[in-house]
Design a protein around this motif. Structure first.
Motif, short mmCIF file in Angstrom:
data_model
loop_
_atom_site.label_atom_id
_atom_site.label_comp_id
_atom_site.label_asym_id
_atom_site.label_seq_id
_atom_site.Cartn_x
_atom_site.Cartn_y
_atom_site.Cartn_z
N GLN A 123 53.63 6.73 -53.99
CA GLN A 123 55.04 6.77 -54.38
C GLN A 123 55.46 5.52 -55.15
OE1 GLN A 123 57.20 9.38 -53.76
NE2 GLN A 123 55.44 10.53 -53.00
N THR A 124 54.54 4.90 -55.87
CA THR A 124 54.83 3.61 -56.51
C THR A 124 55.10 3.71 -58.01
OG1 THR A 124 52.46 3.18 -56.87
CG2 THR A 124 53.43 2.39 -54.80
N SER A 125 55.05 4.90 -58.57
CA SER A 125 55.32 5.05 -60.00
C SER A 125 56.81 4.82 -60.27
CB SER A 125 54.92 6.43 -60.50
OG SER A 125 55.79 7.42 -59.98
N ILE A 126 57.15 4.52 -61.52
CA ILE A 126 58.56 4.30 -61.87
C ILE A 126 59.39 5.55 -61.58
CG2 ILE A 126 60.14 3.88 -63.80
CD1 ILE A 126 58.00 2.14 -65.08
N GLU A 127 58.83 6.70 -61.91
CA GLU A 127 59.54 7.96 -61.67
C GLU A 127 59.81 8.16 -60.18
OE1 GLU A 127 58.98 12.78 -62.47
OE2 GLU A 127 57.36 11.38 -62.92
N ASN A 128 58.82 7.89 -59.35
CA ASN A 128 58.96 8.10 -57.91
C ASN A 128 59.92 7.10 -57.28
OD1 ASN A 128 56.91 9.93 -58.50
ND2 ASN A 128 55.95 9.65 -56.51
N THR A 129 59.83 5.83 -57.67
CA THR A 129 60.72 4.83 -57.09
C THR A 129 62.16 5.05 -57.53
OG1 THR A 129 60.15 3.28 -58.88
CG2 THR A 129 58.92 3.08 -56.81
N GLU A 130 62.37 5.56 -58.75
CA GLU A 130 63.72 5.87 -59.20
C GLU A 130 64.29 7.05 -58.40
OE1 GLU A 130 67.34 5.83 -61.31
OE2 GLU A 130 65.80 4.34 -60.81
N HIS A 131 63.46 8.04 -58.14
CA HIS A 131 63.88 9.16 -57.30
C HIS A 131 64.27 8.66 -55.91
CE1 HIS A 131 63.77 13.28 -55.61
NE2 HIS A 131 63.20 12.71 -54.56
N LEU A 132 63.46 7.78 -55.39
CA LEU A 132 63.73 7.20 -54.07
C LEU A 132 65.03 6.42 -54.08
CD1 LEU A 132 63.01 6.38 -51.18
CD2 LEU A 132 61.47 4.65 -52.13
N ARG A 133 65.25 5.62 -55.12
CA ARG A 133 66.47 4.82 -55.22
C ARG A 133 67.72 5.70 -55.21
NH1 ARG A 133 70.27 3.18 -58.60
NH2 ARG A 133 69.46 4.50 -60.29
N LEU A 134 67.67 6.79 -55.95
CA LEU A 134 68.82 7.69 -56.02
C LEU A 134 69.07 8.39 -54.69
CD1 LEU A 134 68.24 9.27 -59.55
CD2 LEU A 134 69.94 7.54 -58.90
N ARG A 135 68.01 8.75 -54.00
CA ARG A 135 68.16 9.39 -52.69
C ARG A 135 68.73 8.42 -51.67
NH1 ARG A 135 68.39 14.85 -52.93
NH2 ARG A 135 66.44 15.80 -53.60
N ILE A 136 68.27 7.19 -51.73
CA ILE A 136 68.80 6.16 -50.84
C ILE A 136 70.29 5.98 -51.08
CG2 ILE A 136 68.82 3.66 -50.44
CD1 ILE A 136 65.79 3.68 -50.75
N LEU A 137 70.67 5.93 -52.35
CA LEU A 137 72.08 5.76 -52.70
C LEU A 137 72.90 6.93 -52.18
CD1 LEU A 137 74.24 4.16 -54.21
CD2 LEU A 137 73.62 5.43 -56.28
N GLU A 138 72.37 8.14 -52.33
CA GLU A 138 73.08 9.33 -51.86
C GLU A 138 73.31 9.26 -50.35
OE1 GLU A 138 72.25 14.16 -51.49
OE2 GLU A 138 71.19 12.97 -53.01
N ARG A 139 72.29 8.92 -49.60
CA ARG A 139 72.43 8.85 -48.15
C ARG A 139 73.35 7.70 -47.73
NH1 ARG A 139 69.09 11.00 -44.25
NH2 ARG A 139 68.95 12.74 -45.74
N SER A 140 73.26 6.60 -48.45
CA SER A 140 74.11 5.45 -48.14
C SER A 140 75.58 5.77 -48.36
CB SER A 140 73.71 4.25 -49.00
OG SER A 140 74.52 3.13 -48.71
N GLU A 141 75.89 6.54 -49.41
CA GLU A 141 77.27 6.92 -49.68
C GLU A 141 77.82 7.79 -48.56
OE1 GLU A 141 79.38 5.86 -52.03
OE2 GLU A 141 77.77 4.45 -52.50
N GLU A 142 76.98 8.66 -48.02
CA GLU A 142 77.39 9.51 -46.90
C GLU A 142 77.76 8.64 -45.69
OE1 GLU A 142 74.17 12.12 -46.16
OE2 GLU A 142 74.37 13.21 -48.05
N GLN A 143 76.95 7.62 -45.45
CA GLN A 143 77.20 6.74 -44.31
C GLN A 143 78.45 5.89 -44.53
OE1 GLN A 143 73.32 5.00 -44.58
NE2 GLN A 143 72.45 6.36 -43.04
N LYS A 144 78.66 5.45 -45.79
CA LYS A 144 79.86 4.67 -46.09
C LYS A 144 81.11 5.52 -45.88
CE LYS A 144 77.82 1.52 -49.49
NZ LYS A 144 77.79 1.13 -50.92
N GLU A 145 81.03 6.77 -46.26
CA GLU A 145 82.16 7.67 -46.08
C GLU A 145 82.52 7.80 -44.61
OE1 GLU A 145 83.49 12.30 -47.09
OE2 GLU A 145 81.62 11.46 -47.90
N ASP A 146 81.51 7.89 -43.77
CA ASP A 146 81.75 7.99 -42.33
C ASP A 146 82.44 6.72 -41.82
OD1 ASP A 146 81.23 9.35 -39.67
OD2 ASP A 146 80.17 7.47 -39.35
N LEU A 147 82.02 5.57 -42.34
CA LEU A 147 82.60 4.30 -41.89
C LEU A 147 83.98 4.06 -42.47
CD1 LEU A 147 79.49 1.94 -42.07
CD2 LEU A 147 80.63 2.80 -40.02
N SER A 148 84.38 4.84 -43.48
CA SER A 148 85.69 4.66 -44.09
C SER A 148 86.82 5.26 -43.26
CB SER A 148 85.70 5.28 -45.49
OG SER A 148 85.61 6.70 -45.41
#
Length: 284
Positions: A123-148
């Motif tokens: 999972q170390t290619s640029i394409e894969n790490t970018e996919h991972l970054r976007l998924r992390i951001l998506e999940r993080s936003e869900e958690q931030k919404e809960d904390l809001s």
């Protein structure tokens, strides 16, 4: 997998604390491998061959976990029940239980890390790490919404969750115990925000690490360090926060049991023994 590694490695203990009936416990554990695969597929990018590799590694990991760790979890739960049966539920006994649980976590991480590394090394290619970054951001936003949500609503929900978990073991709580839960929920309401901030830092460190295209052995070592000693990589102050949380939680449990009845302690002991029996049966 990312941001959820700690939860997955402690899957059995989380399920143990979260289920109300032994039959439900067995059913939930049967779906544990599917849950891990689904989470991995959410965060990581796979082609058909990569997905097959994921399934193989998760299956092997669960086989190891069932054979090696479940019997140890069962013994751990029986030990906790035995302490209760002998009237040992003060700070000293609970502290020992927490330390023993930490050893189980360390050994689980050590056993699981090689399987995770065999997946992440692809999972170390640029394409894969970018996919991972976007998924992390998506999940993080869900958690931030809960904390809001308002602190009053979050405190109410947290109080209900803690009460529900205790009742699954002890039965109905008395007035003293309910007051202890209310105070504990209020005093720890900001912990979720602190954990999310730390999780974001760890995830950022993971992305940076993967961009270096590490070897499987390097990923193995990184996973162990990040799960068990993340303060060595990011957020050094988090070690103090974790230690303070353990101290607060230990005192909270000690006070809950100090206010408990014989029937509540008996119910807790029986529940622990029942879960231990389930784990033993699953491991066979």
């Amino acid at each position: 997998m990312v941001g959820k590694i700690n939860r997955k490695l402690m899957l059995t203990l989380v399920i143990t604390m979260g289920l109300a009936a032994c039959s439900s416990f067995k059913i939930m554990y049967d779906f544990a491998d599917d849950y891990i695969k689904q989470e991995a597929k959410f965060f990581l990018k796979f082609d058909e061959q990569g997905e097959q590799h994921l399934n193989e590694q998760v299956d092997k990991m669960m086989e190891w976990h069932n054979t090696i760790m479940l019997p140890r979890y069962a013994a751990y739960l029986r030990q906790l029940a035995n302490q209760l049966d002998h009237g040992l539920y003060g700070v000293t006994a609970i502290t020992k239980g927490m330390k023993d649980g930490r050893i189980l976590l360390q050994d689980t991480v050590a056993g699981v890390a090689p399987y995770v590394a065999r997946i992440m090394v692809h999972q170390t290619s640029i394409e894969n790490t970018e996919h991972l970054r976007l998924r992390i951001l998506e999940r993080s936003e869900e958690q931030k919404e809960d904390l809001s949500r308002s602190i009053e609503k979050r405190t109410e929900d947290r109080t209900e969750r803690v009460t529900k978990n205790l009742r699954r073991f002890m039965g109905d709580l008395n007035e003293i115990q309910n007051n202890l839960v209310n105070r504990y929920a209020k005093s720890t309401i900001n912990d979720a925000k602190r954990r999310l901030d730390n999780r974001n830092l760890r995830q950022s460190a993971l992305l940076t690490f993967l961009a270096r295209k590490p070897t499987e052995m390097e990923i193995d070592a990184f996973i162990r360090q990040m799960v068990l000693r993340s303060h060595e990589i990011v957020d050094p102050d988090y070690k103090g926060f974790s230690e303070e949380w353990i101290d607060r939680f230990t005192m909270f449990l000690a006070n809950i049991f100090a206010a408990s009845t014989n029937d509540q302690r008996l119910a807790t002991s029986e529940k622990l023994k029942s879960y231990a029996q389930d784990l033993s049966e699953i491991s066979n």
